[in-house]
Design a protein around this motif. Sequence first.
Motif, short mmCIF file in Angstrom:
data_model
loop_
_atom_site.label_atom_id
_atom_site.label_comp_id
_atom_site.label_asym_id
_atom_site.label_seq_id
_atom_site.Cartn_x
_atom_site.Cartn_y
_atom_site.Cartn_z
N SER A 49 -28.14 -65.06 -46.34
CA SER A 49 -28.18 -66.15 -45.37
C SER A 49 -29.58 -66.47 -44.88
O SER A 49 -29.73 -67.32 -43.99
N PRO A 92 -32.86 -68.43 -44.69
CA PRO A 92 -33.23 -69.78 -45.14
C PRO A 92 -34.48 -69.75 -46.01
O PRO A 92 -35.33 -68.87 -45.87
N THR A 110 -31.00 -74.11 -50.40
CA THR A 110 -31.46 -74.02 -49.02
C THR A 110 -31.53 -72.60 -48.49
O THR A 110 -32.19 -72.37 -47.47
N TYR A 111 -30.84 -71.67 -49.14
CA TYR A 111 -30.80 -70.29 -48.68
C TYR A 111 -31.09 -69.33 -49.82
O TYR A 111 -30.97 -69.69 -51.00
N TYR A 112 -31.45 -68.13 -49.46
CA TYR A 112 -31.76 -67.10 -50.44
C TYR A 112 -30.58 -66.81 -51.36
O TYR A 112 -30.73 -66.73 -52.57
N TYR A 131 -27.32 -68.47 -51.16
CA TYR A 131 -26.25 -69.46 -51.15
C TYR A 131 -26.81 -70.83 -51.56
O TYR A 131 -27.89 -71.22 -51.13
N THR A 166 -25.71 -74.64 -51.03
CA THR A 166 -24.80 -75.35 -50.14
C THR A 166 -24.48 -76.76 -50.63
O THR A 166 -24.11 -77.63 -49.84
N LEU A 209 -21.40 -70.31 -45.09
CA LEU A 209 -22.15 -69.31 -45.83
C LEU A 209 -21.34 -68.08 -46.21
O LEU A 209 -21.74 -67.35 -47.10
#
Length: 528
Positions: free
Chosen positions: A66, A68, A79-81, A83, A85, A91
Motif C-alpha cells: 500500500s 504510494p 499508483t502503489y508499490y 497494487y 488501481t 487496496l
Amino acid sequence: MSAWQKSGWVGTTVTLVGAALAAGSFSGASTVQGSFGNVASANPRTGVQNNVLSAGLTQTSVAWGSLPLTNPDTANGVTYYGYDTANGGSLTQDAHEAYKTEPDKNVYLVLNGHHYLYQGHETGPRGYVTRIDLDQTDPAKRVSLVSDVDAAGAALPTFDGITWDPFSQQLLLTAEAKAPKGGVWGVTLDADGNPTTGAAVALPALGSGGLEGIQNDADGNVWLVEDIGGANVAGANGKKPNSYVYRFVPVDKADLTKGGALQALQVARADGSPVTASQLSANPSDQVITDLHTYGSTFATTWVTVHDGTAAFDATGAAATAGATPFKRPENGVFRPGTAFGEFYFTETGDTSATSTLPGAFGAVFRLVQSSPSAATGTLSPAWVGDVTHTGFDNIAFAGSDQLLVVEDAGDALHQQRNALDSGYVVDLRGSDNKAKKVTRFLAEGRDASALFDATTNPGYNDGDNEITGIHVSDGDPTVAGILGAKTPKLTDGSWRTFWTQQHGDNVTWEVSVAGGRHGDEDHSGKS
C-alpha cells in the motif's frame, strides 16, 4: 495503524525464533561459514501465521503493497508499490479489490552512494519496474516508478526475473509467458541509479518464452532459466518436461540490441546420445529423468545454438528443434562464489503435486560445472533432490561459498495437500555428492490476513497464500567485479545485505540481518 499492521503483523522489526546462530559466524574467512540454524518445521496452512526465522536473524520491512509511488502513472492505475488501481478497487480485503502487482525478484545496487532495491512486478493488467530508496526514512517517499512503458510508449508485460548487467549498464527483466509475449527487456540507469529514458527496451535476440531466472557471467554472457509447465500426463498428476536453460552470447556485451547467439543446454545419456524433448514427451517416465534425480549421477553436457541474430523468435520451440534437453520447470540460477563462474546452480520446481507419480516430480537443485563460463561443454549433477516435504524450489542465492539459500513456491494446492506453507532452506554444499547434503530450514513463511482472504474469497485475479520469492544476497557493487558469484558474501561486514519478498497478500519486501551485522539494529521501515 497501517493496513499492514491490521493484517495480523506486529511491530516493525521482527525478531524470530529457531536454533542458535552465532553472531559473526558468516565471516567469509574460509569456505566454512557456520549455519543459519534450524527452524523446526513449516507453518501449517491454517489461519494467519507469522514468519519464523532462525534465532540471530531479524527482518525489517523495507516496502509493502500500500505504499504510494512518488511518481505514479495515475492514468493507468500504476499508483502503489503492490497494487494497480486501474479497476478502481480498494487496496485489500474486498470482493472487488485492486489488482495485486506481486513485486518479485530483487536487485540491490549502490550507485554514487545511494542504496537502492529494484524489482519487476509479476501480475496485474500491466507490468512495471520500481525502485525502493533504502536511505529514505519516510515510507511515503521511498518507492518510485522506474518504467511501465516500452520504447513506443506501450504497456509492458508483467515481469518476474531481474538482474543488473554491468556491461550494458541496464536492468534486465524477464517476462514469464509463452512466445510471443515472453522475453527480455532492458532499462538503462544513469550513474545515480535513475532511468535514463523511463522506457524498457525489448531485446528480442534473447528469445521469447517463459523466461524467469536471469544472470550475468564475467564474460558478458546472459544466462536464462525458463519456467513453462508442459502438457499434463494422463493419470500421473504431473507434467512433461518443457523448459530450458539458456546462455546468450552477445555480439557486443555493451549493447545487447546488436544480437548474438542463444544457446540451450543439452544433456547426454550414458551412450552419448542427447536427451531431447521429443523423447521425454513420448515417455515422461524415461529412466534418464530418474537418473538425473539420483545422487552421485553425472551427465555430460554441451551447449547447442538455437538462434543467431537480432530477430524475434520462439526460444522454447527453437530449443526443442535444436535437440536441447527440457526440465520440469527450472526457475532460477546463480553462480557459486570462488569458482571463477565455473559452477552454476539452478532450481527445478517439479510438478507441485503431492500425488504426482512421475520421476522428478519434486524437482531438484542442479549443479552445472564447466572449465569457464563460456566453455562449450560441462557436466551436470543433482546437488539436492526434492521430496514432497521439500519441493517447489524457486529463487536461489549464495550466503557463502558453501551455503546455498533455496526457497519454495509450492502453491496453494500443494500447501493444502501437505498442510504446510513454504519454507526457505540453507543447503550445505560440503561433503560427498553421492548422498544428500545437510539441509536446514532458516525460514518458515507465514500467511498474512490479506493472503488468507485471497486464498478463500479472492475475486479471481489475485493470488492466495503468501509465496517466498526474491531471495537476494549482494553488496550492491554495480561493476563487473560485483556480478553475483564474483565475491564470497560476508554477511556481517556491514556491506552485504539480504532481501526477500513475501509475495501475495500485503506484498512485503523484507531485509534480513544477521546478529552482529551493521544492519541488524537499523529500522528503515518507518512503521510505528
